[in-house]
Design an enzyme around this catalytic site. Structure first.
Site, short mmCIF file in Angstrom:
data_model
loop_
_atom_site.label_atom_id
_atom_site.label_comp_id
_atom_site.label_asym_id
_atom_site.label_seq_id
_atom_site.Cartn_x
_atom_site.Cartn_y
_atom_site.Cartn_z
N GLY A 1 0.78 -1.24 0.00
CA GLY A 1 0.00 0.00 0.00
C GLY A 1 0.81 1.28 0.00
N ASP B 1 0.57 3.58 4.50
CA ASP B 1 -0.54 4.12 3.71
C ASP B 1 -1.64 4.65 4.63
OD1 ASP B 1 -1.20 1.56 4.60
OD2 ASP B 1 -1.93 0.84 2.67
N ASP C 1 -5.02 2.58 11.02
CA ASP C 1 -6.43 2.36 11.34
C ASP C 1 -6.54 1.95 12.81
OD1 ASP C 1 -9.17 2.16 10.53
OD2 ASP C 1 -8.96 0.01 10.26
N THR C 2 -6.60 0.66 13.09
CA THR C 2 -6.65 0.23 14.50
C THR C 2 -5.34 0.49 15.22
OG1 THR C 2 -5.86 -2.00 13.99
CG2 THR C 2 -8.26 -1.64 13.94
N THR D 1 -1.03 -2.93 13.27
CA THR D 1 0.09 -3.12 12.35
C THR D 1 1.27 -2.24 12.75
OG1 THR D 1 -1.53 -3.47 10.58
CG2 THR D 1 0.75 -3.08 9.91
N LEU D 2 0.97 -0.99 13.00
CA LEU D 2 2.02 -0.04 13.34
C LEU D 2 2.70 -0.39 14.66
CD1 LEU D 2 3.51 2.45 12.51
CD2 LEU D 2 1.69 3.84 13.52
N ASP E 1 -6.06 -0.38 -1.45
CA ASP E 1 -6.77 -1.33 -2.32
C ASP E 1 -8.05 -1.84 -1.71
OD1 ASP E 1 -5.34 -3.02 -0.32
OD2 ASP E 1 -6.19 -4.64 -1.51
N ARG F 1 -5.35 0.47 -6.48
CA ARG F 1 -4.14 1.09 -5.92
C ARG F 1 -3.60 2.18 -6.83
NH1 ARG F 1 -2.33 -2.10 -1.60
NH2 ARG F 1 -2.56 -4.35 -1.81
P1 IMP Z 1 -4.33 -1.44 11.24
O1 IMP Z 1 -3.92 -0.03 11.59
O2 IMP Z 1 -3.47 -2.48 11.85
O3 IMP Z 1 -5.79 -1.66 11.51
O4 IMP Z 1 -4.15 -1.75 9.71
C1 IMP Z 1 -4.07 -0.84 8.74
C2 IMP Z 1 -4.04 -1.60 7.44
O5 IMP Z 1 -5.36 -2.02 7.06
C3 IMP Z 1 -3.56 -0.71 6.34
O6 IMP Z 1 -2.17 -0.82 6.15
C4 IMP Z 1 -4.36 -1.19 5.15
O7 IMP Z 1 -3.69 -2.24 4.49
C5 IMP Z 1 -5.64 -1.72 5.72
N1 IMP Z 1 -6.73 -0.72 5.65
C6 IMP Z 1 -7.32 -0.10 6.71
N2 IMP Z 1 -8.26 0.75 6.31
C7 IMP Z 1 -8.28 0.70 4.95
C8 IMP Z 1 -9.07 1.39 3.93
O8 IMP Z 1 -9.93 2.25 4.19
N3 IMP Z 1 -8.77 1.06 2.65
C9 IMP Z 1 -7.82 0.15 2.30
N4 IMP Z 1 -7.07 -0.51 3.22
C10 IMP Z 1 -7.30 -0.24 4.53
MG MG Z 2 -1.27 -1.90 4.48
#
Ligand code: IMP
Ligand code: MG
Length: 178
Positions: free
Chosen positions: A43, A99, A102-103, A106-107, A158, A164
């Site tokens: 991403g 990219d 969100d939650t 991942t970070l 995506d 993308r």
């Molecule tokens: P999180 O912060 O661990 O929840 O994960 C974030 C990841 O979820 C991002 O790197 C994206 O790959 C995916 N993601 C979260 N929200 C979106 C969205 O609105 N569109 C596309 N991918 C998303």
């Molecule tokens: Mg991602």
């Protein structure tokens, strides 16, 4: 408008303008240093290359890939490295480029992993930030845009590996969103 997309959230012009501003901030903050941009595949590559071209201090780039999946109870947050960096980061000034945050799962995982490799500094630059859905608190040093709670695609983001390549960011029609 492409079928499946509802409306444009950020145009190419808005994205370009905002990337220039963030790149200027980074160039100021890393004056006299080399910044190592670490992109999270796939991403972030679109944002990373656009950002890198606007940064005015020396830049190195490296990439890693992660896979995230839900655990047995369906809860998110299980992340592992699917492809590691090509080079070590000990002593480097690392800027992790995402990219979207969100939650935050991942970070958080990536920051813990990279911090264990003794970089000189470690900071985060994200293209999009959806702070309203944050579950774990993570530091975000640079962000281009804060976004509302809608699923978005384009500029690297995506839906089923599609969209993308769009130069803009668009909100998906609700029935296709998450
Ligand atoms: P999180 O912060 O661990 O929840 O994960 C974030 C990841 O979820 C991002 O790197 C994206 O790959 C995916 N993601 C979260 N929200 C979106 C969205 O609105 N569109 C596309 N991918 C998303
Ligand atoms: Mg991602």
């Amino acid at each position: 408008m492409i079928p499946g997309l509802d409306h444009v959230l950020f145009t190419e012009e808005q994205i370009d303008q905002r990337i220039r501003e963030v790149a200027a901030e980074i160039s100021r903050d890393y004056q006299g240093k080399t910044v190592k941009l670490i992109g999270v595949l796939k991403g972030s590559i679109f944002f990373l290359t656009a950002l890198a071209r606007r940064i005015e201090v020396p830049v190195q780039v490296d990439f890693l890939a992660i896979s995230s999946f839900s655990n047995k109870s369906g809860a998110p947050g299980v992340v592992r490295i699917a492809k590691d960096l090509d080079e070590g980061i000990e002593g480097d000034d690392v800027l992790l480029v995402e990219d979207i945050v969100d939650t935050g799962f991942t970070l958080r995982y990536l920051l813990q992993t990279l911090a264990g490799r003794a970089p000189n500094s470690l900071a985060v630059c994200t293209f999009l930030d959806r702070n309203s859905r944050r579950i774990v608190q993570v530091p975000v040093n640079y962000r281009c845009f804060e976004i509302p709670d809608h699923f978005v695609v384009g500029f690297g983001l995506d839906y089923n590996q599609l969209y993308r390549n769009l130069g803009y960011v668009a909100v998906m029609k609700p029935e296709k969103g998450h």
